[in-house]
Design an enzyme around this catalytic site. Structure first.
Site, PDB file in Angstrom:
ATOM      1  N   GLU A 173      20.094  38.210  10.251  1.00  0.00           N
ATOM      2  CA  GLU A 173      19.911  37.794  11.640  1.00  0.00           C
ATOM      3  C   GLU A 173      21.242  37.403  12.275  1.00  0.00           C
ATOM      4  OE1 GLU A 173      16.961  34.702  11.728  1.00  0.00           O
ATOM      5  OE2 GLU A 173      15.457  36.153  12.411  1.00  0.00           O
ATOM      6  N   PHE A 174      21.332  37.693  13.563  1.00  0.00           N
ATOM      7  CA  PHE A 174      22.498  37.306  14.375  1.00  0.00           C
ATOM      8  C   PHE A 174      23.802  37.892  13.830  1.00  0.00           C
ATOM      9  CE2 PHE A 174      19.293  33.889  14.619  1.00  0.00           C
ATOM     10  CZ  PHE A 174      18.844  34.164  15.901  1.00  0.00           C
ATOM     11  N   ARG A 175      23.669  39.030  13.159  1.00  0.00           N
ATOM     12  CA  ARG A 175      24.818  39.764  12.609  1.00  0.00           C
ATOM     13  C   ARG A 175      25.600  38.951  11.571  1.00  0.00           C
ATOM     14  NH1 ARG A 175      23.824  44.003  15.187  1.00  0.00           N
ATOM     15  NH2 ARG A 175      25.334  45.228  14.049  1.00  0.00           N
ATOM     16  N   LEU A 176      24.914  37.989  10.970  1.00  0.00           N
ATOM     17  CA  LEU A 176      25.549  37.229   9.882  1.00  0.00           C
ATOM     18  C   LEU A 176      25.183  37.905   8.565  1.00  0.00           C
ATOM     19  CD1 LEU A 176      24.900  33.648  11.278  1.00  0.00           C
ATOM     20  CD2 LEU A 176      27.030  34.971  11.310  1.00  0.00           C
TER      21      LEU A 176
END
Ligand SMILES: Cc1cc2nc3c(=O)[nH]c(=O)nc-3n(C[C@H](O)[C@H](O)[C@H](O)COP(=O)(O)O)c2cc1C
Length: 196
Positions: A173-176
């Site tokens: 999620e959220f490019r993490l």
């Protein structure tokens, strides 16, 4: 997501590859093969993974093709899998060697008859003046090999990429994203994480 304690990149690849075979609508074994031109420019195309084990990752092709010439000049390559439905990427880098004659024979023999004849007909990556030329060459090969006993062309074989580095990327999620990288040090693999 790979467990943080994953220590064997081949075991992890096996798990991810099996999951890709379940999830991907087409060609879960399709991978980008990157090579380099004589002047050091990158060059990439898709090939199919046709075997893998702790020695490396195998694909088959025409050794006189563009990729074959590039690998003769610089026998190093990168492989890339992208499994879209799983939101995963695997990057593999290493030296390249030819498979044995016996391995190439065995895989060639497993291919459909027309594919085997096609290996004779196609001058892969050379200029094709017209489709008719390819069809004529296929007809010539059919005449030469009327039965099922079709010799493997000397210019058709496999390559094995011997990984020195393997990276497993899982979207989060959220490019993490989660990135696990394995590097080979002598006979063992060191595992670590990378910032996304
Ligand atoms: C899904 C897919 C699978 C392919 N599999 C192979 C393969 O296993 N071997 C091969 O020589 N070419 C395969 N190709 C064709 C290559 O991408 C490429 O066009 C061809 O090998 C010539 O590349 P070169 O000019 O760099 O040598 C495949 C293409 C696609 C799209």
């Amino acid at each position: 997501m790979p467990p943080p304690e994953a220590t064997d990149p081949f075991a992890l690849f096996d798990i991810w590859f099996a999951q890709a075979a379940q999830s991907e609508p087409n060609d879960p074994n399709a991978m980008t093969l990157a090579t380099s031109t004589p002047d050091g420019a990158p060059s990439a195309r898709i090939v199919l993974l046709k075997g893998h084990d702790a020695r490396g990752f195998v694909f088959y092709t025409n050794t006189l093709s563009r990729k074959g010439g590039e690998l003769a000049g610089n026998p190093r390559a990168a492989l890339l899998f992208h499994w879209k439905t799983l939101q995963r990427q695997v990057r593999i880098e290493g030296a390249v060697e030819s498979v044995t004659e016996a391995e190439a024979d065995a895989y060639y023999a497993s291919r459909p008859r027309i594919s085997r004849l096609g290996a004779w007909a196609s001058l892969q990556s050379q200029a094709l003046p017209s489709r008719a030329v390819l069809e004529q060459r296929l007809a010539d090969a059919e005449r030469e090999f009327p039965g099922d006993d079709i010799a493997r062309p000397p210019h058709w074989s496999g390559y094995r990429v011997l990984p020195a580095r393997m990276e497993f990327w899982q979207a989060a999620e959220f490019r993490l994203h989660d990135r696990t990288v394995f590097t080979r040090e002598g006979g063992t693999w060191l595992a670590g994480k990378l910032f996304p």
